[in-house]
Design a protein around this motif. Structure first.
Motif, PDB file in Angstrom:
ATOM      1  N   ALA B 196       0.834  -1.204   0.000  1.00  0.00           N
ATOM      2  CA  ALA B 196       0.000   0.000   0.000  1.00  0.00           C
ATOM      3  C   ALA B 196       0.869   1.254   0.000  1.00  0.00           C
ATOM      4  O   ALA B 196       0.580   2.231  -0.691  1.00  0.00           O
ATOM      5  CB  ALA B 196      -0.912  -0.003   1.226  1.00  0.00           C
ATOM      6  N   LYS B 197       1.964   1.193   0.749  1.00  0.00           N
ATOM      7  CA  LYS B 197       2.869   2.339   0.807  1.00  0.00           C
ATOM      8  C   LYS B 197       3.557   2.540  -0.542  1.00  0.00           C
ATOM      9  O   LYS B 197       3.675   3.651  -1.038  1.00  0.00           O
ATOM     10  CB  LYS B 197       3.916   2.142   1.895  1.00  0.00           C
ATOM     11  CG  LYS B 197       4.783   3.381   2.060  1.00  0.00           C
ATOM     12  CD  LYS B 197       5.955   3.153   2.954  1.00  0.00           C
ATOM     13  CE  LYS B 197       6.773   4.431   3.039  1.00  0.00           C
ATOM     14  NZ  LYS B 197       7.947   4.383   2.211  1.00  0.00           N
ATOM     15  N   ARG B 201      -1.816   3.449  -2.741  1.00  0.00           N
ATOM     16  CA  ARG B 201      -3.252   3.214  -2.933  1.00  0.00           C
ATOM     17  C   ARG B 201      -3.817   2.390  -1.774  1.00  0.00           C
ATOM     18  O   ARG B 201      -3.109   1.616  -1.141  1.00  0.00           O
ATOM     19  CB  ARG B 201      -3.483   2.422  -4.229  1.00  0.00           C
ATOM     20  CG  ARG B 201      -3.113   3.155  -5.512  1.00  0.00           C
ATOM     21  CD  ARG B 201      -4.228   4.051  -6.009  1.00  0.00           C
ATOM     22  NE  ARG B 201      -5.476   3.347  -6.232  1.00  0.00           N
ATOM     23  CZ  ARG B 201      -5.815   2.806  -7.413  1.00  0.00           C
ATOM     24  NH1 ARG B 201      -4.985   2.858  -8.439  1.00  0.00           N
ATOM     25  NH2 ARG B 201      -6.989   2.217  -7.571  1.00  0.00           N
ATOM     26  N   LYS B 202      -5.113   2.570  -1.560  1.00  0.00           N
ATOM     27  CA  LYS B 202      -5.796   1.778  -0.537  1.00  0.00           C
ATOM     28  C   LYS B 202      -6.002   0.366  -1.092  1.00  0.00           C
ATOM     29  O   LYS B 202      -6.377   0.217  -2.262  1.00  0.00           O
ATOM     30  CB  LYS B 202      -7.143   2.430  -0.239  1.00  0.00           C
ATOM     31  CG  LYS B 202      -7.963   1.738   0.819  1.00  0.00           C
ATOM     32  CD  LYS B 202      -9.232   2.543   1.047  1.00  0.00           C
ATOM     33  CE  LYS B 202     -10.284   1.721   1.712  1.00  0.00           C
ATOM     34  NZ  LYS B 202     -11.547   2.452   1.809  1.00  0.00           N
ATOM     35  N   LEU B 203      -5.738  -0.639  -0.287  1.00  0.00           N
ATOM     36  CA  LEU B 203      -5.835  -2.029  -0.746  1.00  0.00           C
ATOM     37  C   LEU B 203      -6.800  -2.832   0.117  1.00  0.00           C
ATOM     38  O   LEU B 203      -6.963  -2.546   1.294  1.00  0.00           O
ATOM     39  CB  LEU B 203      -4.463  -2.717  -0.672  1.00  0.00           C
ATOM     40  CG  LEU B 203      -3.280  -2.090  -1.395  1.00  0.00           C
ATOM     41  CD1 LEU B 203      -2.027  -2.895  -1.076  1.00  0.00           C
ATOM     42  CD2 LEU B 203      -3.510  -2.061  -2.889  1.00  0.00           C
ATOM     43  N   GLN B 204      -7.395  -3.827  -0.521  1.00  0.00           N
ATOM     44  CA  GLN B 204      -8.220  -4.773   0.242  1.00  0.00           C
ATOM     45  C   GLN B 204      -7.741  -6.188  -0.073  1.00  0.00           C
ATOM     46  O   GLN B 204      -7.561  -6.545  -1.245  1.00  0.00           O
ATOM     47  CB  GLN B 204      -9.703  -4.643  -0.138  1.00  0.00           C
ATOM     48  CG  GLN B 204     -10.573  -5.587   0.695  1.00  0.00           C
ATOM     49  CD  GLN B 204     -12.013  -5.685   0.198  1.00  0.00           C
ATOM     50  OE1 GLN B 204     -12.505  -4.787  -0.474  1.00  0.00           O
ATOM     51  NE2 GLN B 204     -12.672  -6.774   0.517  1.00  0.00           N
ATOM     52  N   GLU B 216       0.304 -17.015  -0.751  1.00  0.00           N
ATOM     53  CA  GLU B 216      -0.263 -16.337  -1.916  1.00  0.00           C
ATOM     54  C   GLU B 216      -1.271 -15.304  -1.441  1.00  0.00           C
ATOM     55  O   GLU B 216      -2.170 -15.623  -0.662  1.00  0.00           O
ATOM     56  CB  GLU B 216      -0.956 -17.389  -2.780  1.00  0.00           C
ATOM     57  CG  GLU B 216      -1.120 -16.983  -4.207  1.00  0.00           C
ATOM     58  CD  GLU B 216      -1.790 -18.101  -4.998  1.00  0.00           C
ATOM     59  OE1 GLU B 216      -1.399 -19.275  -4.833  1.00  0.00           O
ATOM     60  OE2 GLU B 216      -2.712 -17.781  -5.763  1.00  0.00           O
ATOM     61  N   LEU B 217      -1.112 -14.073  -1.907  1.00  0.00           N
ATOM     62  CA  LEU B 217      -2.038 -12.998  -1.521  1.00  0.00           C
ATOM     63  C   LEU B 217      -2.640 -12.387  -2.772  1.00  0.00           C
ATOM     64  O   LEU B 217      -1.927 -12.163  -3.767  1.00  0.00           O
ATOM     65  CB  LEU B 217      -1.307 -11.903  -0.742  1.00  0.00           C
ATOM     66  CG  LEU B 217      -0.536 -12.299   0.515  1.00  0.00           C
ATOM     67  CD1 LEU B 217       0.203 -11.091   1.059  1.00  0.00           C
ATOM     68  CD2 LEU B 217      -1.466 -12.856   1.570  1.00  0.00           C
ATOM     69  N   LYS B 218      -3.930 -12.129  -2.712  1.00  0.00           N
ATOM     70  CA  LYS B 218      -4.567 -11.449  -3.829  1.00  0.00           C
ATOM     71  C   LYS B 218      -5.216 -10.198  -3.254  1.00  0.00           C
ATOM     72  O   LYS B 218      -6.019 -10.292  -2.315  1.00  0.00           O
ATOM     73  CB  LYS B 218      -5.615 -12.351  -4.460  1.00  0.00           C
ATOM     74  CG  LYS B 218      -6.175 -11.827  -5.765  1.00  0.00           C
ATOM     75  CD  LYS B 218      -7.079 -12.879  -6.361  1.00  0.00           C
ATOM     76  CE  LYS B 218      -7.697 -12.414  -7.635  1.00  0.00           C
ATOM     77  NZ  LYS B 218      -8.586 -13.446  -8.188  1.00  0.00           N
ATOM     78  N   VAL B 219      -4.843  -9.040  -3.767  1.00  0.00           N
ATOM     79  CA  VAL B 219      -5.397  -7.804  -3.246  1.00  0.00           C
ATOM     80  C   VAL B 219      -6.024  -7.006  -4.381  1.00  0.00           C
ATOM     81  O   VAL B 219      -5.628  -7.140  -5.541  1.00  0.00           O
ATOM     82  CB  VAL B 219      -4.333  -6.942  -2.523  1.00  0.00           C
ATOM     83  CG1 VAL B 219      -3.770  -7.644  -1.322  1.00  0.00           C
ATOM     84  CG2 VAL B 219      -3.216  -6.538  -3.453  1.00  0.00           C
ATOM     85  N   VAL B 220      -6.996  -6.191  -4.018  1.00  0.00           N
ATOM     86  CA  VAL B 220      -7.560  -5.291  -5.025  1.00  0.00           C
ATOM     87  C   VAL B 220      -7.284  -3.854  -4.592  1.00  0.00           C
ATOM     88  O   VAL B 220      -7.304  -3.524  -3.400  1.00  0.00           O
ATOM     89  CB  VAL B 220      -9.089  -5.491  -5.231  1.00  0.00           C
ATOM     90  CG1 VAL B 220      -9.368  -6.776  -5.983  1.00  0.00           C
ATOM     91  CG2 VAL B 220      -9.846  -5.445  -3.929  1.00  0.00           C
ATOM     92  N   LEU B 221      -7.002  -3.028  -5.588  1.00  0.00           N
ATOM     93  CA  LEU B 221      -6.760  -1.613  -5.322  1.00  0.00           C
ATOM     94  C   LEU B 221      -8.124  -0.930  -5.253  1.00  0.00           C
ATOM     95  O   LEU B 221      -8.880  -1.000  -6.214  1.00  0.00           O
ATOM     96  CB  LEU B 221      -5.900  -1.002  -6.439  1.00  0.00           C
ATOM     97  CG  LEU B 221      -4.409  -1.310  -6.405  1.00  0.00           C
ATOM     98  CD1 LEU B 221      -4.113  -2.760  -6.690  1.00  0.00           C
ATOM     99  CD2 LEU B 221      -3.672  -0.437  -7.380  1.00  0.00           C
ATOM    100  N   VAL B 222      -8.398  -0.348  -4.109  1.00  0.00           N
ATOM    101  CA  VAL B 222      -9.735   0.220  -3.919  1.00  0.00           C
ATOM    102  C   VAL B 222      -9.742   1.686  -4.357  1.00  0.00           C
ATOM    103  O   VAL B 222      -8.830   2.418  -4.011  1.00  0.00           O
ATOM    104  CB  VAL B 222     -10.168   0.107  -2.438  1.00  0.00           C
ATOM    105  CG1 VAL B 222     -11.596   0.600  -2.249  1.00  0.00           C
ATOM    106  CG2 VAL B 222     -10.055  -1.340  -1.957  1.00  0.00           C
TER     107      VAL B 222
END
Lengths: 95, 222
Positions: B196-197, B201-204, B216-222
């Motif tokens: 995020a840093k 961007r804000k991430l979820q 394994e991580l899956k994130v979406v940019l909010v």
């Protein structure tokens, strides 16, 4: 200075000094060099306390192996003095 | 592992093997003895170099587990049984929020609060520049941080596709392995905060899978 660095410095210094001295007096028995190097390892461990920075399993294995080798060397030398015939019988193939 | 000591030990071992051969073929047993002595010290150095770890790491692992238990219990008591993580960059810090999935979070305040849903939030501070200031090499900087600074794993794969980002940590460090379990794995929390840093961007977090030595991580940019 980290313990591992102190250990490296101490172990190599002690081993180098003793090995050089033994070579200078013309010592040709390999087991003497090995046993002195093992001793330098244990002295360095005792003085620096490097075992706290090392994974226990690996360090214990190393200690067991070195103690076994050192004990075998000492046993061999003691047997050589006390029971030379028996040692010769064991070491002679087919004897 | 301590690379410097390991390389030193490997060199000493090689030198001792060469000296043993030289001594044996020239019939000089003093040289063989000296080589055996070097070999003995080298073997000890190799073992210690390969199995070296920072002395405080066990303490940190224990502390992480305790903190995680407290946070997980707090989230559970707030009715957040099916929760997810959000990372919101703000200046030099990132706020990590534990709350229900797919909600809008407006300026969450540490430690607990109620917005669209109840949440638990905490700030992760960073040294250096503001969020999103990393520039063109954002992903490379993130990878270097996770592998070199934090020593989480040997390799990190990052794929950004539109508003989705997949992060895979491969060959996770043995010491870190007990910490990749859900919920609130410190590796996930720090990775999310760093990402995020870096992206600004804000991430979820939408998916998290820990298996053997892979995370394994899956994130979406909010």
């Amino acid at each position: 200075m980290r313990r591992i660095e102190a250990y490296t410095l101490l172990a190599t210094s002690i081993a180098a000094a003793i090995t050089a001295s033994l070579a200078l007096i013309g010592e040709s028995r390999v087991d003497v060099y090995v046993s002195v190097a093992i001793l330098s390892h244990f002295i360095s461990v005792a003085l620096t306390g490097v075992e706290v920075e090392v994974k226990r399993k690996a360090f214990t294995t190393l200690t067991i192996v070195y103690i076994a080798v050192f004990s075998a060397i000492v046993a061999f030398r003691v047997m050589e003095i006390l029971y030379p015939e028996l040692l010769e019988k064991i070491l002679t193939p087919g004897g | 592992m301590d690379a410097r000591i390991t390389i030193l030990a490997a060199n000493l071992l090689l030198a001792s093997v060469i000296l043993v051969l030289v001594g044996y073929f020239t019939g000089s047993y003093s040289v063989v003895g000296a080589a055996a002595s070097i070999g003995t010290v080298a073997a000890a150095l190799l073992t210690i170099g390969l199995s070296y770890r920072e002395p405080s790491i066990n303490l940190m692992v224990k502390y992480c587990e305790v903190s995680r238990t407290v946070l997980a219990k707090l989230a559970e008591d707030m009715g957040l049984t099916s929760h997810t993580l959000y990372a919101i960059p703000e200046g030099k810090a990132v706020t990590i929020v534990v709350s229900k999935p797919n909600i809008t979070l407006e300026n969450p305040k540490p430690l607990i609060g109620i917005g669209e849903a109840p949440y638990v939030a905490f700030k992760v501070g960073f040294e250096g520049g503001e969020a999103g200031e990393v520039g063109e090499n954002t992903i490379d900087a993130f990878k270097a941080k996770m592998t070199d600074t934090y020593g989480v794993s040997r390799n990190v794969e990052v794929k950004v596709e539109g508003e989705e980002c997949n992060v895979v940590f491969e060959d996770i460090n043995e010491t870190v392995k007990p910490l990749i379990r859900k919920p609130l794995s410190p590796v996930t929390v720090v990775a999310l905060a760093e990402l995020a840093k870096a992206l600004g961007r804000k991430l979820q977090l939408v998916h998290e899978r820990a298996e053997d030595n892979t995370l394994e991580l899956k994130v979406v940019l909010v």
